[in-house]
Design an enzyme around this catalytic site. Sequence first.
Site, mmCIF file in Angstrom:
data_model
loop_
_atom_site.group_PDB
_atom_site.id
_atom_site.type_symbol
_atom_site.label_atom_id
_atom_site.label_comp_id
_atom_site.label_asym_id
_atom_site.label_seq_id
_atom_site.Cartn_x
_atom_site.Cartn_y
_atom_site.Cartn_z
ATOM 1 N N ARG A 44 -12.067 -5.648 -6.863
ATOM 2 C CA ARG A 44 -11.768 -6.237 -5.565
ATOM 3 C C ARG A 44 -13.068 -6.488 -4.798
ATOM 4 O O ARG A 44 -13.934 -5.619 -4.728
ATOM 5 C CB ARG A 44 -10.902 -5.212 -4.812
ATOM 6 C CG ARG A 44 -10.070 -5.739 -3.718
ATOM 7 C CD ARG A 44 -9.100 -4.674 -3.238
ATOM 8 N NE ARG A 44 -9.792 -3.537 -2.614
ATOM 9 C CZ ARG A 44 -9.260 -2.807 -1.626
ATOM 10 N NH1 ARG A 44 -8.069 -3.079 -1.159
ATOM 11 N NH2 ARG A 44 -9.930 -1.776 -1.123
ATOM 12 N N TYR A 81 -10.926 0.816 10.665
ATOM 13 C CA TYR A 81 -12.143 1.110 9.890
ATOM 14 C C TYR A 81 -12.424 0.092 8.800
ATOM 15 O O TYR A 81 -13.434 0.164 8.137
ATOM 16 C CB TYR A 81 -12.093 2.529 9.302
ATOM 17 C CG TYR A 81 -10.842 2.868 8.519
ATOM 18 C CD1 TYR A 81 -10.677 2.427 7.218
ATOM 19 C CD2 TYR A 81 -9.834 3.631 9.091
ATOM 20 C CE1 TYR A 81 -9.537 2.733 6.501
ATOM 21 C CE2 TYR A 81 -8.684 3.945 8.386
ATOM 22 C CZ TYR A 81 -8.528 3.497 7.090
ATOM 23 O OH TYR A 81 -7.394 3.800 6.392
ATOM 24 N N LYS A 82 -11.511 -0.866 8.584
ATOM 25 C CA LYS A 82 -11.769 -1.894 7.579
ATOM 26 C C LYS A 82 -12.535 -3.042 8.257
ATOM 27 O O LYS A 82 -13.646 -2.842 8.683
ATOM 28 C CB LYS A 82 -10.454 -2.330 6.937
ATOM 29 C CG LYS A 82 -9.859 -1.183 6.107
ATOM 30 C CD LYS A 82 -8.478 -1.442 5.548
ATOM 31 C CE LYS A 82 -8.003 -0.196 4.785
ATOM 32 N NZ LYS A 82 -6.552 -0.194 4.560
ATOM 33 N N PHE A 95 0.869 -1.171 0.000
ATOM 34 C CA PHE A 95 0.000 0.000 0.000
ATOM 35 C C PHE A 95 0.913 1.230 0.000
ATOM 36 O O PHE A 95 1.790 1.345 0.848
ATOM 37 C CB PHE A 95 -0.861 -0.042 1.262
ATOM 38 C CG PHE A 95 -2.025 0.899 1.251
ATOM 39 C CD1 PHE A 95 -3.259 0.479 0.791
ATOM 40 C CD2 PHE A 95 -1.897 2.185 1.728
ATOM 41 C CE1 PHE A 95 -4.344 1.344 0.804
ATOM 42 C CE2 PHE A 95 -2.980 3.056 1.736
ATOM 43 C CZ PHE A 95 -4.205 2.633 1.277
ATOM 44 N N ASP A 107 2.196 -4.710 8.941
ATOM 45 C CA ASP A 107 0.987 -3.935 8.739
ATOM 46 C C ASP A 107 -0.176 -4.934 8.642
ATOM 47 O O ASP A 107 -0.176 -5.807 7.771
ATOM 48 C CB ASP A 107 1.133 -3.121 7.437
ATOM 49 C CG ASP A 107 -0.043 -2.196 7.210
ATOM 50 O OD1 ASP A 107 -1.170 -2.571 7.589
ATOM 51 O OD2 ASP A 107 0.159 -1.110 6.642
#
Length: 413
Positions: free
Chosen positions: A372, A223-224, A125, A198
């Site tokens: 995705r 928040y995921k 990312f 991560d």
Amino acid sequence: MLTLEVCRSLDQCDPLRECRRRFSLPDGLIYLDGNSLGALPAAAAGMLHDTVEEEWGQGLISSWNDAGWFDLPVALGDAIGELIGAGSGQTVVCDSVSTNLFKAVHAALQLRPDRHTVVAEGNNFPTDLYIIEGVKSSSKRELVPRLTDGTLRGLDECLDQSVAVVVLSQVNFQTGAMLDLERVTRACHDVGAVVVWDLCHSAGVIPIALDDCLVDFAVGCTYKFLNSGPGAPAYIYVADRHLLTVSQPLSGWWGHVDPFAFELRYRPNSGIRRYLCGTQPVLSMQAVHAGIGTYCGVDMDQVREKSIALGEMFVNLMGQECQQFDWTLASPDNSRLRGSQVSFRCKHGYAMIQALIDRGVVGDYREPGIMRFGFSPLYVRYVDIWEAVQAIRACFQEKVWLQEEYLRRKTVT
Ligand SMILES: *Cc1c(COP(=O)(O)O)cnc(C)c1O
């Protein structure tokens, strides 16, 4: 042959089927984007309402003591710790992933003062790579991309006695390819490197054992899959054995041993609080409370099994229903080497995703050309997978990419 009937019966015997009630989802929507923004926990609005009306409205400043506001970063950190295999006192909720990664890489470099190289995955990312660039005392060395069998080409050649720190995502955000956290951590330690993981795309969907694997540092977002709301604060894990050895560079008053002594010199807290910087966003922290609450009593092995089954079903149904169309699997074939998502390369991916959203099936699009779909096993059902693939087939058949409205680029994809 997979049928809607098969999906229905799988939902009926799903041990996690009751968890869906913990969320407030729009009627009829198939939400396969919990890896980007988790769904709203049913308890969140009430909890936030109480915090606003009572703790803030009535309690005002005294709520810092009386409503537990001061301890939220560590209390919520310990709750997340239970999901990632971290004993108490090693995890705090604060800041963003980017900020926490900056702190972690900085602290990790201090553990190896005679080395300067930071190794990172080339297609991580981007914020992770940007942050490493911003840590000026390091020299960055990137790895070539992660393979779709879940391994990192070139990792072993990269690892030598010059490497100070290795920064990796357990699950790749684009392809969902998953690394073996225990094995890779050991390989880094074998050359004396410190490892920073991560966990953005793995916490909440994969059983993680940070303490048992002797991980040094970890960061992740809430928040995921942790369902804590847009922009909710992230977390950072620092192994006990490193807490007193090194410090982090953002030495704000919240990390001071006694913030309300208002001393003029910085003295870090001796515990995980030293990774805090400034005042936490209490309202967002309460949403984290609600988000973590959605995992209450949930067996992470059951979550992982369902996640694997949902992903396998998606891929199998794509083969069964959409074989004649133009797409390829961008995720590992072997479902045990994936996180909780599947990705497909598709020339018309952007338009396909916009058209799917229009039909009530929400996935997302990532450059270059990746569609995705994420599976949050707490609320995604097998019938949702069936419906999603039917919608994908319809979009292919209708050639939705010929429609102007689906080609217009939005800011957030
Ligand atoms: C989502 C995500 C982030 C987000 O970083 P923020 O600073 O919280 O915006 C970082 N790294 C990875 C791997 C992610 O998936």
